[in-house]
Design an enzyme around this catalytic site. Structure first.
Site, PDB file in Angstrom:
ATOM      1  N   ASP A  11       4.699  -5.716  -5.267  1.00 37.87           N
ATOM      2  CA  ASP A  11       3.566  -4.926  -4.769  1.00 37.87           C
ATOM      3  C   ASP A  11       2.402  -5.890  -4.519  1.00 37.87           C
ATOM      4  OD1 ASP A  11       1.940  -2.688  -4.089  1.00 37.87           O
ATOM      5  OD2 ASP A  11       1.159  -2.560  -6.116  1.00 37.87           O
ATOM      6  N   SER A  12       1.387  -5.384  -3.827  1.00 39.77           N
ATOM      7  CA  SER A  12       0.196  -6.209  -3.629  1.00 39.77           C
ATOM      8  C   SER A  12      -0.591  -6.351  -4.925  1.00 39.77           C
ATOM      9  CB  SER A  12      -0.699  -5.559  -2.570  1.00 39.77           C
ATOM     10  OG  SER A  12      -0.967  -4.220  -2.937  1.00 39.77           O
ATOM     11  N   GLY A  44      -3.988  -2.573   2.455  1.00 38.18           N
ATOM     12  CA  GLY A  44      -4.332  -1.394   3.249  1.00 38.18           C
ATOM     13  C   GLY A  44      -5.369  -1.606   4.330  1.00 38.18           C
ATOM     14  N   CYS A  75       5.607  -0.646  -2.745  1.00 37.86           N
ATOM     15  CA  CYS A  75       4.336  -0.557  -2.026  1.00 37.86           C
ATOM     16  C   CYS A  75       4.599   0.162  -0.707  1.00 37.86           C
ATOM     17  CB  CYS A  75       3.819  -1.968  -1.770  1.00 37.86           C
ATOM     18  SG  CYS A  75       2.390  -2.057  -0.684  1.00 37.86           S
ATOM     19  N   CYS A 189       0.748   5.899  -1.841  1.00 33.58           N
ATOM     20  CA  CYS A 189       0.391   4.527  -2.197  1.00 33.58           C
ATOM     21  C   CYS A 189       0.713   4.430  -3.677  1.00 33.58           C
ATOM     22  CB  CYS A 189      -1.099   4.271  -1.966  1.00 33.58           C
ATOM     23  SG  CYS A 189      -1.671   2.703  -2.675  1.00 33.58           S
TER      24      CYS A 189
HETATM   25  N1  DGL Z   1       0.185  -0.244  -3.567  1.00 29.96           N
HETATM   26  C1  DGL Z   1       0.139  -0.389  -2.156  1.00 29.96           C
HETATM   27  C2  DGL Z   1       0.776   0.809  -1.451  1.00 29.96           C
HETATM   28  O1  DGL Z   1       1.607   1.478  -2.011  1.00 29.96           O
HETATM   29  C3  DGL Z   1      -1.135  -0.674  -1.437  1.00 29.96           C
HETATM   30  C4  DGL Z   1      -2.327  -1.237  -2.035  1.00 29.96           C
HETATM   31  C5  DGL Z   1      -3.068  -2.168  -1.095  1.00 29.96           C
HETATM   32  O2  DGL Z   1      -3.868  -1.708  -0.259  1.00 29.96           O
HETATM   33  O3  DGL Z   1      -2.813  -3.354  -1.241  1.00 29.96           O
HETATM   34  O4  DGL Z   1       0.496   1.072  -0.316  1.00 29.96           O
END
Ligand code: DGL
Length: 264
Positions: A11-12, A44, A75, A189
């Protein structure tokens, strides 16, 4: 398959912990490498090309270094943009995370569903396709609530996050035409379920939240059914960002059985 080969969760930031929490219910001791692209957070607000380049480049390097038996892109932003392209180049099985529009469409009584994701996710053709396939007879209202990502990150670092801040970040969903009819909201998200208690309070009791973490964990467990794991090979987490900042998340990782934090 080498029995010490781990599952790689990517994930980020800390959003993937919502998937890890569910995975731990099904596979409590499986070796997991949690990889957070903190140097790239947030995804995002980035362009499709930026997200695709980071995700494909990092997953390629991580697959080589760690030889995972399976990669989960935990993510929605990365999955809706880059899942297809990463699957084409890597031989490792890849499980993606895509907005739970199908279960939401089955649940809604009013016929109006909200989709709360990042700005990058809500504009993807992947979401158009899911809407066409599963919710063509419903109204789907989308809102890119980027600020919720930072609030989820703050919360897991032990900082206080108020219901007001969460409500403000998500309000744009309800303020749209037809917003008063929403009864089901997809948390598209992986960071957002971290704020579910605050979101519940902000939206009120008449709204049900749906997300895909449980389904993703079940999918991983199903794909790995019958595989052997050597339980002495330990789980750990890596970051592309600063280790000092990552260490502020030690408590959050420890709750999921991860005590070693390193730099990628
Ligand atoms: N957790 C990520 C998702 O599911 C996004 C978070 C980000 O903007 O980096 O989209």
């Amino acid at each position: 398959m080498n029995s010490s080969s781990p599952i790689l969760l990517f994930d980020s930031g800390v959003g993937g912990l919502t998937v890890l929490a569910e995975l731990r219910q099904l596979m409590p001791k499986a070796p997991v490498i949690y990889a957070a692209d903190m140097a790239g957070l947030p995804y995002g607000t980035k362009t499709e090309a930026e997200v695709a380049a980071r995700v494909a480049g990092l997953l390629g390097r991580m697959a080589e270094r760690y030889n995972p038996r399976l990669i989960c892109i935990a993510c929605n932003t990365a999955s809706t943009i880059a899942l297809g392209m990463v699957r084409e180049v890597l031989e490792t099985p890849i499980v993606g995370t895509v907005p739970a529009i199908k279960p939401a469409a089955a649940l809604t009584k009013t016929g109006t569903i909200g989709l709360l994701g990042t700005q990058a996710t809500v504009r993807q053709g992947y979401v158009d396709d899911l809407e066409r396939e599963f919710a063509s007879d419903k109204t789907l209202l989308r809102y890119g609530a980027n600020d919720l990502v930072a609030l989820g990150e703050h919360k897991l670092r032990g900082e206080s996050v108020s219901v007001d801040e969460v409500a403000k970040a998500a309000r744009g969903l309800v303020l749209q035409v037809g917003g008063e009819d929403l009864d089901t909201v997809v948390l598209a998200c992986t960071h957002f379920p971290l704020l579910e208690p605050e979101l519940r309070e902000a939206f009120g009791k008449h709204v049900t939240f749906v997300h895909g973490a449980q389904g993703i964990a079940r999918r991983i467990a199903h794909l790995l059914e019958g595989e052997r794991f050597s339980f002495w090979s330990k789980s750990f987490a890596v970051t592309t960002g600063e280790l000092d900042d990552f260490r502020r998340l030690a408590g959050a990782f420890e709750r999921h059985g991860i005590t070693r934090l390193k730099r990628f």
